[in-house]
Design a protein around this motif. Structure first.
Motif, PDB file in Angstrom:
ATOM      1  N   ALA A  19       0.855  -1.394  -0.237  1.00 40.96           N
ATOM      2  CA  ALA A  19       0.067  -0.146  -0.089  1.00 40.96           C
ATOM      3  C   ALA A  19       0.725   1.488  -0.362  1.00 40.96           C
ATOM      4  N   LEU A  20       1.838   0.993   0.705  1.00 40.04           N
ATOM      5  CA  LEU A  20       3.023   2.118   1.222  1.00 40.04           C
ATOM      6  C   LEU A  20       3.051   2.234  -0.725  1.00 40.04           C
ATOM      7  N   MET A  21       4.110   1.949  -1.191  1.00 38.26           N
ATOM      8  CA  MET A  21       4.327   1.714  -2.501  1.00 38.26           C
ATOM      9  C   MET A  21       3.997   2.116  -3.262  1.00 38.26           C
ATOM     10  N   ALA A  22       2.355   1.424  -3.194  1.00 31.50           N
ATOM     11  CA  ALA A  22       1.488   2.304  -4.185  1.00 31.50           C
ATOM     12  C   ALA A  22       0.881   3.471  -4.278  1.00 31.50           C
ATOM     13  N   GLN A  23       0.973   4.129  -3.255  1.00 33.81           N
ATOM     14  CA  GLN A  23       0.912   5.848  -2.920  1.00 33.81           C
ATOM     15  C   GLN A  23       2.270   6.687  -3.296  1.00 33.81           C
ATOM     16  N   GLU A  24       2.918   5.760  -3.260  1.00 32.84           N
ATOM     17  CA  GLU A  24       4.596   6.332  -3.421  1.00 32.84           C
ATOM     18  C   GLU A  24       4.412   6.684  -4.958  1.00 32.84           C
ATOM     19  N   ARG A  25       4.028   5.117  -5.567  1.00 26.75           N
ATOM     20  CA  ARG A  25       4.038   5.486  -6.863  1.00 26.75           C
ATOM     21  C   ARG A  25       3.223   6.176  -7.589  1.00 26.75           C
ATOM     22  N   ALA A  26       1.856   6.736  -6.952  1.00 24.23           N
ATOM     23  CA  ALA A  26       1.253   7.574  -7.175  1.00 24.23           C
ATOM     24  C   ALA A  26       1.122   9.053  -7.393  1.00 24.23           C
TER      25      ALA A  26
END
Length: 135
Positions: A19-26
């Motif tokens: 989830a953290l990586m997804a938010q960073e990618r976003a």
């Protein structure tokens, strides 16, 4: 029953980095979107010093101080609604582009996504980016 909770807890722990990586990618995608859609007025630094800022009849806000202006809390929903612009509330004291309509009308249908889904994704990525650059 205890085993069930242990499994759920393990899933939560294992999914948290995802989830953290997804938010960073976003946020990374939001930075790219920002440079195309927002930097003209707000500047590459987001400090309100874009090349078009002097042409506006209002002061262009420093977007790195949104949390500071909101008692240290990032105004997530207000920023989301301001960027979207389709709710009828006009920001900046004059006509800021209604990015929700622009993103929706320029969306190409991919993988079954609707134009609304694409527009909301682009707006969310901008919000995540703005949240990531707060002072």
């Amino acid at each position: 029953m205890r085993r069930f909770f242990v499994i759920i807890a393990g899933l939560c722990v294992s999914l948290a980095p995802t989830a953290l990586m997804a938010q960073e990618r976003a946020a990374e995608l939001g930075q790219q979107e920002y440079l195309v859609a927002c930097a003209g007025c707000h500047g590459e630094s987001a400090m309100g010093d874009g090349p078009l800022a002097d042409l506006l009849n209002i002061s262009t806000p420093n977007l790195t101080e949104l949390s500071q202006a909101n008692d240290g809390s990032f105004p997530y929903e207000a920023i989301l609604m301001t960027i979207d612009g389709r709710d009828g509330v006009r920001a900046h004291g004059s006509q800021m582009p209604i990015w929700g309509e622009r993103f929706q009308s320029s969306a190409a249908s991919q993988r079954g996504e609707t134009a609304e889904m694409v527009a909301r994704g682009r707006i969310l990525s901008l919000v995540y980016y703005l949240q990531s650059i707060q002072n």
